[in-house]
Design a protein around this motif. Sequence first.
Motif, PDB file in Angstrom:
ATOM      1  N   UNK A  97     -42.688 -11.261 -77.951  1.00 20.99           N
ATOM      2  CA  UNK A  97     -43.210 -11.327 -79.318  1.00 20.99           C
ATOM      3  C   UNK A  97     -43.259 -12.743 -79.837  1.00 20.99           C
ATOM      4  N   UNK A  98     -42.232 -13.550 -79.479  1.00 21.77           N
ATOM      5  CA  UNK A  98     -42.213 -14.941 -79.897  1.00 21.77           C
ATOM      6  C   UNK A  98     -43.360 -15.729 -79.286  1.00 21.77           C
ATOM      7  N   UNK A  99     -43.661 -15.411 -78.032  1.00 26.86           N
ATOM      8  CA  UNK A  99     -44.759 -16.105 -77.358  1.00 26.86           C
ATOM      9  C   UNK A  99     -46.100 -15.728 -77.966  1.00 26.86           C
ATOM     10  N   UNK A 100     -46.264 -14.452 -78.308  1.00 25.27           N
ATOM     11  CA  UNK A 100     -47.577 -13.966 -78.711  1.00 25.27           C
ATOM     12  C   UNK A 100     -47.769 -13.841 -80.226  1.00 25.27           C
ATOM     13  N   UNK A 101     -46.741 -14.223 -81.018  1.00 23.16           N
ATOM     14  CA  UNK A 101     -46.854 -14.034 -82.468  1.00 23.16           C
ATOM     15  C   UNK A 101     -47.967 -14.897 -83.072  1.00 23.16           C
ATOM     16  N   UNK A 102     -48.295 -16.007 -82.410  1.00 24.44           N
ATOM     17  CA  UNK A 102     -49.357 -16.878 -82.908  1.00 24.44           C
ATOM     18  C   UNK A 102     -50.675 -16.628 -82.183  1.00 24.44           C
ATOM     19  N   UNK A 103     -50.914 -15.365 -81.896  1.00 25.63           N
ATOM     20  CA  UNK A 103     -52.146 -14.949 -81.230  1.00 25.63           C
ATOM     21  C   UNK A 103     -52.321 -15.680 -79.898  1.00 25.63           C
ATOM     22  N   UNK A 104     -51.251 -15.624 -79.101  1.00 24.18           N
ATOM     23  CA  UNK A 104     -51.319 -16.170 -77.750  1.00 24.18           C
ATOM     24  C   UNK A 104     -52.460 -15.508 -76.996  1.00 24.18           C
ATOM     25  N   UNK A 105     -53.195 -16.278 -76.244  1.00 28.56           N
ATOM     26  CA  UNK A 105     -54.340 -15.724 -75.534  1.00 28.56           C
ATOM     27  C   UNK A 105     -54.192 -15.899 -74.029  1.00 28.56           C
ATOM     28  N   UNK A 106     -54.625 -14.878 -73.311  1.00 32.70           N
ATOM     29  CA  UNK A 106     -54.675 -14.916 -71.860  1.00 32.70           C
ATOM     30  C   UNK A 106     -56.126 -14.703 -71.458  1.00 32.70           C
ATOM     31  N   UNK A 107     -56.689 -15.665 -70.765  1.00 30.23           N
ATOM     32  CA  UNK A 107     -58.106 -15.580 -70.376  1.00 30.23           C
ATOM     33  C   UNK A 107     -58.996 -15.333 -71.599  1.00 30.23           C
TER      34      UNK A 107
END
Length: 214
Positions: A39-49
């Motif tokens: 959640x910490x990694x993706x809370x700022x709208x982390x994007x993969x591809x």
Amino acid sequence: MEEGNAEVKKPLEGQLKPESQTLEAPEAGWLKRLEYRLGGVFKNEKRIEGHKITVDVFPNRHRSAEETQGMENQFQKADIYIPEVFGWSPKYLDHLRKLSDGKITPEELLQLMGTDDPNYYARDKNLFEIIYKSRKPIAIIDIPECHPLDVREREIRFPKIQFGSDFGQSLNSVRQYIKEYVELQKEREAYMFDQFVPKIQELINMHPQLRMKQ
């Protein structure tokens, strides 16, 4: 959600045990930490591809069919399914993917697994029926079979706790078991965290329907 405007969501099956059970406390909470880290990694709208990623966790102890209650609704909302399977084999992942595609039935997979425990049989039957013909892409980020952590887990699964008249010795045995188990779960958590992005990238490349989504 509409195609092209949907977030790629993935539930993780968890294995949480009551905090009140002292000897099981080391295992309880590791999934919460993993969820927090993701959640910490993706809370700022982390994007993969180029895709925005969100993570949903479905916690249960994998011991009975009742523990999958409520999972179906969450499963239907997900774009990717990631089960928690410690010591998994490539063959098992292949079976799950065939089940999702409708190439094998829940009954056929249950026969292949051949479990004799009625509780586990009912649990797996319930889970397989949820997955069957769902067309959900499936990945596993947990420790695979024959990995050093898989070998170590089997070595400490039955703790060498020494009970007898010497209470201090018994206490030290319990303390050592808890220490080893906590360390194993921390290493397992780190492994799963490192596997997460590569496995999602792999599925996005494999499945055109995922590439179409935001």
